[in-house]
Design an enzyme around this catalytic site. Structure first.
Site, PDB file in Angstrom:
ATOM      1  N   SER A 259      42.618  45.157  41.724  1.00 45.71           N
ATOM      2  CA  SER A 259      42.320  43.874  41.081  1.00 45.71           C
ATOM      3  C   SER A 259      43.274  43.556  39.928  1.00 45.71           C
ATOM      4  O   SER A 259      43.279  42.436  39.420  1.00 45.71           O
ATOM      5  CB  SER A 259      40.875  43.861  40.572  1.00 45.71           C
ATOM      6  OG  SER A 259      40.708  44.801  39.535  1.00 45.71           O
TER       7      SER A 259
ATOM      8  N   LYS B 141      34.236  40.583  34.048  1.00 41.88           N
ATOM      9  CA  LYS B 141      35.597  40.587  33.514  1.00 41.88           C
ATOM     10  C   LYS B 141      35.838  39.399  32.585  1.00 41.88           C
ATOM     11  O   LYS B 141      36.435  39.550  31.504  1.00 41.88           O
ATOM     12  CB  LYS B 141      36.595  40.570  34.676  1.00 41.88           C
ATOM     13  CG  LYS B 141      36.622  41.864  35.474  1.00 41.88           C
ATOM     14  CD  LYS B 141      37.532  41.761  36.687  1.00 41.88           C
ATOM     15  CE  LYS B 141      37.561  43.075  37.442  1.00 41.88           C
ATOM     16  NZ  LYS B 141      38.390  43.003  38.671  1.00 41.88           N
TER      17      LYS B 141
END
Length: 794
Positions: free
Chosen positions: A655, A698
């Site tokens: 990611s 996040k």
């Protein structure tokens, strides 16, 4: 230029409309149980329950917290009642071989009644037979025999004494014994006087005493034999009367259970044993003290010898048993044999046999957690052995393992008719399939539980009904529709996707109970949305210490993170840390270096063995992208390195590959990147952004750091466009976005991400073969061409 990538405020969160639910509070909702999203699992469960073949047991595969046990139990309870599978089981004495107790199979719901009736019968027989042996008539006759025996002894003594006196000997009584003494001139001689007699006189006296003693003993033996015979006659008569009484009582007792063949066989054998052991029913002390022989004593009293040890009893009106064993060790599964201390030794008998979970679930269902089962020595092997043999053998663990055992009981194995349901996960299933061939042979029905469902109107209403059902079933305070709508939104947060609803019911039920607790503390009778939100905040605060410490280190500049300004070859990547069940986002600086070299991108994390395989794969993809996109007609000449700054643990996942590529492109071109914008996303070899996980965590992680360092108005995050539909951001972030303090961008390509980070256009390759002059890609390609033709280092 970047406005086109901004995500609208209304797309940052899916909010449940309370009016959509169709009620004002949970008291208005039908309380019948609802299960949603597990239709396929329930169908598989019913298939496994319906198929009555050997080894068709069930393995339920799910993620933790889905409430699969409750779903299974509720589904099984709803099934139509099955006949002929449930029985009561008892252990009884094996009169011919007490070391091998027999089992008794009885119709469901009858064992306790029969055991109680049997106990009363034994007590009544003990009382009646004891009285038979100790009634007044018998005692009087026994006393007459004693008196007559004493009279006969006195007559014998008188007769022999007459003869003895002629031989200068007399008989004296000493308590219960008789002694022959020398007697001269009406005087018994003392020992000193006897010693003064002549040798011939002493020999004559000794000879006469021996003769008289033998005669006295002979006569007394004849009297004792007569008394014994008389007593035996009396005891035989009494025994016949007791046997007649016993047969009469047992005949009446057998008629009560005439329809049950198992009980009839047991009672026939019991009658034979009682007739052979009538002495066990003699409890009166006077009988034991009576003259003549007494019956032999037995160690086992009638109340134990003829006891019915009920192992399991079922309710004939209820469904087959559904048993969950929380501690599935070996004895808890197959049963155990207890011991008692007696005269310093441990002894046992059939009445000390205790049931296990297999006994309690016989005829029904046994649910076991696989992880707990495997944590107990031999429990898994013991379970497989019982299922394969279709019988329950009770044996100590040391005996099952082939070690020495002191157990003197080997109970006959009870037939087993059961469905075992193991609760496990995909990893356990795969491991067992690979290492244990017996597993697949025994557990042929696999159930897979879903961990989420699509979020739509139908499912929202069903979910609300399920929430109301739990609230009402557990007698929680009433929740209003706003509170229920907040819980439904939490289910999307739990799923990490605005388009889904999580089925991790354990977490949902926990939230409901904690919200109710807060309402009670506020002395409220109705739980509101504020209570639910506070409960969620409290959950995070209770386990948020690691995140707080890391943010403190960022604030104190122990961990270097910039949220202002620009920098070359440096970017904030968004990562996720897991702390138990709690996941939170945290920014991590990624830096890159580039120079002329031998076509290699050095992954520093991998070199020091801190990079996982997926992360390393992502780095290799970056090299593929550079070769595909730039300098296609020249030999590629680049040496670069990438690193997560201040990373001291393993880095895995791809990611961060988009952030790494942005840093690498900046290092190659020398173009500065905005430090106020963090990046997350996976990238492929064609520069396309791919979806990543934990997008909400996040974003929240970087938002918190920006809040600590102060908002500048240009801070934000870049995410893959595919993740935009998953956003379930909290109210604080949405408020900041509305105020234009924070921005969230969604991109499909690396070019779009670079445009946002640099403020420059990405540029396209023209027909001439060159990128748009002055564009980002133009700068990158020129730098790579320079690397391939000179020794310039960036």
């Amino acid at each position: 230029m970047t406005k086109q990538f901004l995500i609208p405020t209304k797309a940052l969160r899916a909010n449940c409309d309370p009016n959509l639910l169709g009620f004002d509070n949970t008291t208005e909702v039908d309380t019948s149980h609802v299960t949603i999203g597990q239709e396929n699992a329930i169908k598989s469960l019913h298939f496994g329950a319906d198929i009555h073949k050997k080894n068709y047991h069930i393995f339920a595969m799910s993620k933790q917290g889905l409430g699969e046990r409750a779903i299974i139990e509720n589904s099984l309870k709803k099934r139509k009642k099955e006949k002929g599978h449930c029985f009561d089981w008892c252990y009884i004495n094996n009169y011919l071989n007490p070391q091998s107790p027999n089992y008794l199979k009885l119709p469901a719901g009858t064992a306790n009644h029969f055991a109680s009736a049997m106990e009363k019968l034994v007590k009544q027989l003990s009382n009646d037979i004891s009285l038979q042996f100790t009634n007044r008539t018998i005692q009087a006759k026994l006393q007459d025999i004693n008196y007559e025996a004493d009279s006969k002894r006195r007559m014998v003594v008188a007769k022999i004494n007459t003869t003895a006196e002629k031989k200068q000997i007399t008989i004296r009584s000493q308590e219960d014994a008789f002694e022959l003494m020398p007697f001269i001139h009406d005087k018994v001689l003392s020992e000193e006087e006897v010693n003064q007699l002549s040798h011939s006189q002493k020999l004559h006296l000794d000879r006469n005493i021996v003769i008289l003693q033998k005669e006295l003993t002979r006569q007394f033996d004849k009297i004792a034999e007569w008394a014994d015979n008389q007593s035996k006659i009396m005891q035989t008569k009494s025994k016949k009367c007791a046997a007649k009484l016993l047969k009469s009582k047992l005949l009446a007792f057998r008629k009560k259970f005439s329809k049950n063949e198992s009980i009839q066989r047991f009672l026939i054998n019991t009658e034979k044993d009682m007739l052979a052991n009538l002495h066990l029913f003699m409890t009166n002390e006077s009988t034991q003290k009576s003259t003549g022989p007494t019956f032999a004593e037995e160690e086992v009293e009638p109340c134990i010898r003829y006891k019915v040890n009920v192992m399991v009893t079922q309710d004939s009106k209820q469904q087959p048993p559904i048993i969950f064993e929380p501690n599935p060790n070996y004895p808890n599964l197959v049963g155990r044999i207890e011991h008692i201390s007696q005269l310093g030794a441990l002894v046992t008998n059939f009445s000390l046999i205790r049931p296990g979970a297999l006994h309690r679930a016989n005829g029904g269902y046994l649910i076991i957690d696989m992880q707990t089962l495997l944590s107990h020595s031999y429990a898994w092997e013991g379970l497989k052995s019982a299922l394969d043999a279709e019988k329950i053998t009770i044996a100590p663990l040391e005996e099952a393992l082939g070690f020495f055992s002191t157990t003197i009981l080997t109970p006959k194995a009870i037939p087993l008719d059961i469905k075992v349901i193991l609760l496990g996960d995909q990893h356990q299933y795969s491991e067992l399939c690979n290492v244990d061939p017996e597993f697949k042979a025994l557990f042929r029905v696999i159930i897979e539980f879903e961990d989420h469902i699509r979020r739509n109107t139908k499912h929202i209403k069903l979910y609300a009904k399920m929430i109301a059902s739990f609230i009402n079933d557990n007698q929680l305070l009433t929740f209003n529709k706003f509170a229920v709508a907040t819980v439904i939104d939490y289910c999307s947060q739990l799923a990490g996707d605005a388009a889904l609803l999580s089925l991790r019911l354990d977490s949902v039920w926990g939230l409901l109970q904690e919200a109710e607790h807060l309402a009670k503390q506020d002395n409220k009778k109705i739980v509101t949305a504020a209570h639910v939100k506070q409960a969620l905040a409290d959950q995070i605060n209770r386990i948020n210490s690691l995140k707080r410490k890391m943010n403190e280190e960022i604030e104190r500049k122990f961990i270097l993170i910039k949220t202002h300004g620009k920098a070359v070859a440096q970017i904030n990547a968004l990562t996720v840390l897991q702390y138990g069940d709690f996941e939170f986002g945290i920014p991590s600086r990624v830096s890159a270096m580039a120079r002329r070299g031998d076509d290699k991108i050095l992954d520093i994390e991998r070199e020091v063995e801190l990079g996982g395989a997926i992360h390393s794969k992502g780095v290799l993809i970056l090299a593929g992208y550079l070769q595909w996109r730039y300098v296609i007609d020249r030999k590629f000449s680049l040496s670069a390195s990438l690193v997560f700054e201040q990373s001291y643990g393993e880095v895995d996942g791809d990611s961060a590959s988009m952030a790494e590529l942005c840093a690498l492109l900046s290092a190659i071109s020398g173009i500065k990147l905005q430090q106020s914008i963090a990046v997350t996303g996976s990238i492929n070899q064609h520069g396309e952004c791919q979806v990543i996980g934990c997008v909400n965590e996040k974003i929240a992680g970087f938002f918190d750091v920006c809040k600590l360092q102060g908002f500048s108005g240009d801070q934000g995050v870049i995410i893959p466009k595919a993740n935009a539909k998953q956003l379930m951001l909290n109210d604080e972030i949405i408020t900041a976005v509305k105020a234009k303090k924070f921005h969230i961008y969604a991109v499909e390509t690396i070019d779009a991400a670079m445009e946002i980070l640099t403020g420059m256009i990405a540029g396209k390759r023209r027909q001439s073969g060159h990128f748009t002059p002055g564009s980002i890609n133009d700068c990158i390609e020129k730098a790579l061409i320079h690397f391939s033709t000179a020794g310039h280092r960036k």
